[in-house]
Design a protein around this motif. Sequence first.
Motif, PDB file in Angstrom:
ATOM      1  N   ARG A  73       0.745  -1.280  -0.167  1.00 13.88           N
ATOM      2  CA  ARG A  73      -0.006  -0.012   0.161  1.00 13.88           C
ATOM      3  C   ARG A  73       0.922   1.277   0.096  1.00 13.88           C
ATOM      4  N   GLY A  74       0.309   2.448  -0.486  1.00 13.64           N
ATOM      5  CA  GLY A  74       0.752   3.790  -0.436  1.00 13.64           C
ATOM      6  C   GLY A  74       1.080   3.919   1.101  1.00 13.64           C
TER       7      GLY A  74
ATOM      8  N   GLY B 209      -3.868  11.676  -2.156  1.00 13.18           N
ATOM      9  CA  GLY B 209      -2.818  12.529  -1.921  1.00 13.18           C
ATOM     10  C   GLY B 209      -1.691  12.443  -2.764  1.00 13.18           C
ATOM     11  N   ARG B 210      -0.663  12.470  -2.240  1.00 13.16           N
ATOM     12  CA  ARG B 210       0.841  12.275  -3.080  1.00 13.16           C
ATOM     13  C   ARG B 210       1.184  11.049  -3.644  1.00 13.16           C
ATOM     14  N   TYR B 211       0.232   9.805  -3.246  1.00  7.76           N
ATOM     15  CA  TYR B 211       0.523   8.803  -3.405  1.00  7.76           C
ATOM     16  C   TYR B 211      -0.449   8.634  -4.655  1.00  7.76           C
ATOM     17  N   PHE B 212       0.122   8.160  -5.892  1.00  3.23           N
ATOM     18  CA  PHE B 212      -0.623   7.896  -7.028  1.00  3.23           C
ATOM     19  C   PHE B 212      -0.001   6.634  -7.617  1.00  3.23           C
TER      20      PHE B 212
ATOM     21  N   HIS C 288      -2.300   3.687   2.541  1.00  3.30           N
ATOM     22  CA  HIS C 288      -3.296   4.076   1.377  1.00  3.30           C
ATOM     23  C   HIS C 288      -3.379   2.763   0.672  1.00  3.30           C
ATOM     24  N   SER C 289      -4.916   1.975   0.846  1.00  2.00           N
ATOM     25  CA  SER C 289      -4.941   1.035  -0.013  1.00  2.00           C
ATOM     26  C   SER C 289      -5.244   1.461  -1.622  1.00  2.00           C
TER      27      SER C 289
ATOM     28  N   MET D 195      -6.704   2.767  -8.004  1.00  2.00           N
ATOM     29  CA  MET D 195      -7.559   3.782  -8.128  1.00  2.00           C
ATOM     30  C   MET D 195      -9.002   3.779  -7.624  1.00  2.00           C
ATOM     31  N   GLY D 196      -9.207   2.694  -7.095  1.00  2.00           N
ATOM     32  CA  GLY D 196     -10.350   2.234  -6.265  1.00  2.00           C
ATOM     33  C   GLY D 196     -11.007   1.078  -6.976  1.00  2.00           C
TER      34      GLY D 196
END
Length: 229
Positions: free
Chosen positions: A10-11, A27-30, A22-23, A35-36
């Motif tokens: 994860r991010g 934010g800054r993680y892309f 982040h799953s 993307m969901g």
Amino acid sequence: MKYIRKSEDRGKANLGWLDSKHSFSFGRYFDPKHMGLSVLRVINDDTVKPGAGFGTHGHRDMEIISYVIKGALKHKDSTGNEYIVPAGEVQRMSAGRGVMHSEFNASNSEEVKFLQIWIQPDVKGIEPSYEQKAVLRKGELTPIVTPNGMDGSLSMNQDASIYRLELESGKNFTLETESRVGYLHIIQGELVIDEQSYAAGDAFALSKNEKENLIALTDIEALWFDLPL
């Protein structure tokens, strides 16, 4: 099972006061590969230090759910709501046409750990609203957020549902999607599917008309997302 999201992949964002995983891109993680899923846009696994938190900021046209795992979260928003959400309770805020809010650790001595979940609504520009409640266990799969607030759950503006899955060690459970898609995020414990193990922070998706039998290797707490195609 085509989509597997392991915890360590994860991010990550560590701001000192906040340790967040982040799953999906946030934010800054892309990452265009994450993307969901369907209308599920964000699952952030946040740990906030005592007395710290997210200062006042704005949202619009998003269903935002806070699932508190440990500690307590203090919420305040521009519609006049000001509440503390302890572990064991769930909060839903429909941002609608726009709302300002803040989220802080309610304790000056203990961390708060919670999942911040964003789901895209099926209607825009509505009046912002807020709901919070303790959702009591109703068997192994308990609805906590549904389109119509069924069976004591919170409601939201989308044809999607979130269930809390609780299994005792050694128990089996079958997940199936029929004409939907699904996503399981493990909060704590370890389970196995087809000899593949999954632990806290791991997740996977089921496609349309898919069925999987899982076996709890330890006591399990997880969230199951029932989502439209």
